[in-house]
Design an enzyme around this catalytic site. Structure first.
Site, PDB file in Angstrom:
ATOM      1  N   CYS A  54       1.740   8.978  14.478  1.00 13.36           N
ATOM      2  CA  CYS A  54       1.766   9.845  15.661  1.00 13.36           C
ATOM      3  C   CYS A  54       1.315   9.081  16.907  1.00 13.36           C
ATOM      4  CB  CYS A  54       0.851  11.044  15.464  1.00 13.36           C
ATOM      5  SG  CYS A  54       1.184  12.011  13.991  1.00 13.36           S
TER       6      CYS A  54
ATOM      7  N   ARG B 238       6.602   4.350  17.454  1.00 14.68           N
ATOM      8  CA  ARG B 238       5.705   4.622  16.342  1.00 14.68           C
ATOM      9  C   ARG B 238       6.354   5.517  15.284  1.00 14.68           C
ATOM     10  NH1 ARG B 238       0.492   3.155  17.517  1.00 14.68           N
ATOM     11  NH2 ARG B 238      -0.374   4.589  15.986  1.00 14.68           N
TER      12      ARG B 238
ATOM     13  N   TRP C 250       4.456  12.767  13.658  1.00 12.03           N
ATOM     14  CA  TRP C 250       5.136  12.370  12.419  1.00 12.03           C
ATOM     15  C   TRP C 250       4.598  13.288  11.339  1.00 12.03           C
ATOM     16  CZ3 TRP C 250       4.251  10.206   7.538  1.00 12.03           C
ATOM     17  CH2 TRP C 250       5.344   9.551   6.951  1.00 12.03           C
TER      18      TRP C 250
ATOM     19  N   ASN D  40      -3.916  12.372  15.460  1.00 11.21           N
ATOM     20  CA  ASN D  40      -3.184  11.438  14.611  1.00 11.21           C
ATOM     21  C   ASN D  40      -4.032  11.200  13.378  1.00 11.21           C
ATOM     22  OD1 ASN D  40      -1.665   9.410  13.465  1.00 11.21           O
ATOM     23  ND2 ASN D  40      -2.159   7.864  15.002  1.00 11.21           N
ATOM     24  N   GLY D  41      -3.452  11.388  12.189  1.00 10.03           N
ATOM     25  CA  GLY D  41      -4.205  11.171  10.955  1.00 10.03           C
ATOM     26  C   GLY D  41      -4.070  12.338  10.001  1.00 10.03           C
TER      27      GLY D  41
ATOM     28  N   GLU E 158      13.415  -9.500   2.486  1.00  8.73           N
ATOM     29  CA  GLU E 158      13.297  -9.047   3.877  1.00  8.73           C
ATOM     30  C   GLU E 158      14.650  -8.655   4.445  1.00  8.73           C
ATOM     31  OE1 GLU E 158      11.776  -8.254   7.745  1.00  8.73           O
ATOM     32  OE2 GLU E 158      10.980  -8.161   5.695  1.00  8.73           O
TER      33      GLU E 158
ATOM     34  N   LYS F  46      15.571  -4.927   5.907  1.00 14.74           N
ATOM     35  CA  LYS F  46      16.080  -4.658   7.253  1.00 14.74           C
ATOM     36  C   LYS F  46      17.327  -3.781   7.201  1.00 14.74           C
ATOM     37  CE  LYS F  46      13.071  -6.294   9.639  1.00 14.74           C
ATOM     38  NZ  LYS F  46      12.261  -5.741   8.581  1.00 14.74           N
TER      39      LYS F  46
ATOM     40  N   HIS G 194      20.207 -11.196 -14.999  1.00 15.59           N
ATOM     41  CA  HIS G 194      19.370 -10.319 -15.815  1.00 15.59           C
ATOM     42  C   HIS G 194      19.449  -8.865 -15.341  1.00 15.59           C
ATOM     43  CE1 HIS G 194      17.587 -13.739 -17.924  1.00 15.59           C
ATOM     44  NE2 HIS G 194      17.592 -14.355 -16.739  1.00 15.59           N
TER      45      HIS G 194
ATOM     46  N   LYS H  68       6.263   2.783  13.104  1.00 14.59           N
ATOM     47  CA  LYS H  68       5.919   1.381  13.332  1.00 14.59           C
ATOM     48  C   LYS H  68       4.549   1.049  12.765  1.00 14.59           C
ATOM     49  CE  LYS H  68       6.585  -2.690  15.152  1.00 14.59           C
ATOM     50  NZ  LYS H  68       7.611  -3.573  14.570  1.00 14.59           N
TER      51      LYS H  68
END
Length: 615
Positions: free
Chosen positions: A2, A27, A75, A101-102, A488, A492, A511, A610
């Protein structure tokens, strides 16, 4: 996660808050809201959706006047994304207004107790519970807002960054922090509150970053008043002079922040080793290492803890450290580390990696490692962040602000810092001759120009992206130093284009994953001419025989892979351990172009944030 923005001063609060919320969109969020106080009325507007939706709604529904205000991008954790669950939230009386936030972990038990006391709740959020708890304490104890916030926060379990004001006291805002970041910008008889400094950088270069379990009262005409939440001890603000500038957080002519940040990598890598890599003197100078050299040289092992892209950088570092320093290295997901009762001793060095310096799981891992007596070294990008303060020592990457949720320049600059660290230790352990060490430093100095050369493949990469933009599954293969780059690259693509992708060590293809390969399966193979080249060529032949589509990242001048692959993207030649700094560039660009062609929100992919400040 948030985003928090607040303002109190002589300006109209609304433009400051809205611009600040736009700068915090990176964020990740699903709803937004604002509350403005004009001295008589609190005008509140909130909505599911983007800040742009909030601007349209606020313009038509509320007065935008007032010199005090708070804003929020949410969020969702407790309660679905909708208008009611969005922040800010009122207390039952309407006097108190809060953003948060949290996560308040014990909110249900507090809510049940407040309901017994005839409090009612409109939302499903833990935040509405918190603001009513503060109101209950304020009324019952007959205390001022600051004291009520302190008492209430001693009753909650969880993480928070909050800003709350009382409409009966229009000259102050109370803020507090535990786990989630919070900065206070100090202007001329005005204060700015935000999750990071980007919302207020054009107004002031002076900021205070709250420590965990600290609260602050910002009041017009007064200096900031800081207190420890647990014991009410007076704390003294450490006012930092910010180095960020406004150009760094604007797009600078690029269509997206992600593309801008991909193209910033030559400069970011240079800034990361500037002043540390002294090739002409045959030196690597890093204060965080030099002051604690014995901890590294006497370490039984190095344990790297990180999440997401930073974890992939840690995997690259594992290869680099073990090869150059001969120190055993383990790489752990920070999110798993603290929960599996790890064996950590005082002879271990723990390296914690985080772009934001606020990653909750990584912070928890740091605290556990310190409790076990280990020496903890931090690698992060944000000056003054929690990880920078919690670790015994560390190094900043100097990448500059990274706004795109999908991390790019953080990855390459983290690898750069960790390479410098490994080189420093290898030299101290006499594992290099002077000539070898100088040769390595000289080659590392060439990496920014070689990244620039790699970026010249962008037009070709855009053509390749158009061919595979409608794929539903992709494989990424690499070996040695480039196995983490395959992970990576797959991450992405998943993050921003929503195409399912998996990264594997190339030899592991036989495998299991080989069963997936057919004429519809694009396989991205990192096939540079160092290390396991012949083995990777064999893997490519196996893919080709099963009609898979091969997109290869190769060293300039390669001929063998070109005969087998459907598409080849060239990178300049460099030392094997430095190839990840180049091979990742085409994969970043491929993901970017595929996402754009699929009309995805590149900078703010769905469901992602983020800075992940909750566990």
């Amino acid at each position: 996660m948030c985003g928090i923005v607040g303002y109190i001063g002589h300006r109209d609060a609304y433009p400051v808050i809205i611009k600040g919320l736009e700068r915090l969109e990176y964020r990740g969020y699903d709803s937004a809201g604002v509350a403005l106080y004009d001295g008589e009325t609190v005008n509140l507007c909130k909505t599911k959706g983007k800040v742009e939706d909030l601007k349209s709604k606020a313009k038509s529904e509320i007065s935008l006047k007032g010199n005090l205000g708070i804003g929020h991008t949410r969020w969702a954790t407790h309660g679905v994304p909708n208008d009611v669950n969005s922040h800010p939230h009122y207390s039952n009386s309407g006097d108190l207004v809060i953003i948060h936030n949290g996560i308040i972990e014990n909110y249900e038990s507090i809510k049940k107790e407040l309901i017994k006391r005839e409090y009612t709740f409109e939302s499903d959020t833990d935040t509405e519970v918190l603001v009513n708890l503060i109101e209950e304490v304020k009324s019952k104890e007959n205390v001022m807002l600051g004291k009520a916030v302190q008492i209430a926060l001693n009753e909650v379990v969880g993480a928070y960054a909050i800003a709350v004001f009382d409409r009966n006291k229009p000259d102050e805002i109370v803020v507090a922090k535990l786990g989630s970041p919070l900065a206070i910008g100090i202007g001329d008889n005005e204060f700015f509150i935000a999750s990071d400094a980007s919302p207020f950088i054009e107004f002031t270069n002076n900021a205070v970053y709250l420590e965990d379990e600290e609260m602050a009262i910002v009041r017009l005409g007064k200096e900031i008043k800081l207190r420890k939440i647990k014991n009410d001890a007076v704390a003294y603000p450490n006012i930092l002079e910010l180095q960020m500038n406004i150009e760094e957080i604007e797009k600078g002519g690029f269509d997206h922040f992600m593309l801008k940040e991909i193209y910033e990598q030559p400069r970011a890598i240079l800034d990361t080793y500037r002043g540390r890599l002294l090739a002409d003197q045959g030196l690597v100078k890093m204060a965080g290492i030099d002051q604690h050299l014995d901890k590294f040289l006497n370490a039984n092992r190095i344990v790297i803890v990180a999440c997401g892209t930073s974890w992939h950088a840690g995997l690259v570092a594992e290869y680099i450290f073990e090869n150059l320093t001969r120190i055993p290295v383990e790489v752990e997901y920070a999110s798993e580390f603290r929960y599996r009762n790890p064996i950590i001793t005082k002879d271990d060095v723990v390296i914690a990696i985080s772009q934001s310096g606020e990653t909750a799981d990584t912070l928890a891992a740091i605290k556990l490692a310190k409790e076990k007596g280990a020496f903890v070294f931090g690698v992060c990008n944000v000056v003054g962040s929690s990880i920078a303060r919690e670790t015994h020592a560390g190094a900043y990457t100097h990448a500059g602000p990274e706004i795109g949720v999908a991390s790019t320049k953080a990855f390459t600059t983290q690898i750069t810092v960790l390479t410098l660290l490994a080189l420093n230790l290898a030299k101290e352990k006499d594992l290099f001759t002077d000539a070898q060490f100088h040769e390595y430093l000289t080659e590392l100095e060439t990496i920014p120009s070689k990244v620039e050369k790699s970026l010249e493949s962008n037009p070709l990469i855009e053509i390749i992206a158009d061919v595979y933009k409608d794929s539903t599954n992709c494989l990424y293969l690499g070996r040695g130093y480039n196995f983490p780059v395959a992970l990576e690259g797959a991450l992405k693509l998943k993050e921003i284009s929503y195409i399912h992708a998996e990264g594997y060590p190339a030899a592991e293809m036989k495998h299991g994953p080989i069963a997936l390969i057919d004429e519809q399966m694009p396989v991205f193979v990192i096939a540079t001419n160092k290390g396991y080249y012949e083995k990777v060529v064999s893997n490519i032949q196996e893919i080709k025989s099963r009609k898979g589509k091969i997109i290869a990242i190769v060293t300039e001048g390669d001929e063998q892979v070109k005969e087998l692959a459907d598409h080849c993207i060239e990178i300049p030649e460099t030392f094997e351990s430095l190839t990840p700094l180049l091979t990742t560039i085409p994969l970043q660009l491929l993901s970017y172009h595929i996402a754009v062609m699929r009309n995805c929100n590149v900078d703010q992919p769905r469901n992602l944030a983020k800075s992940v400040t909750v566990e």
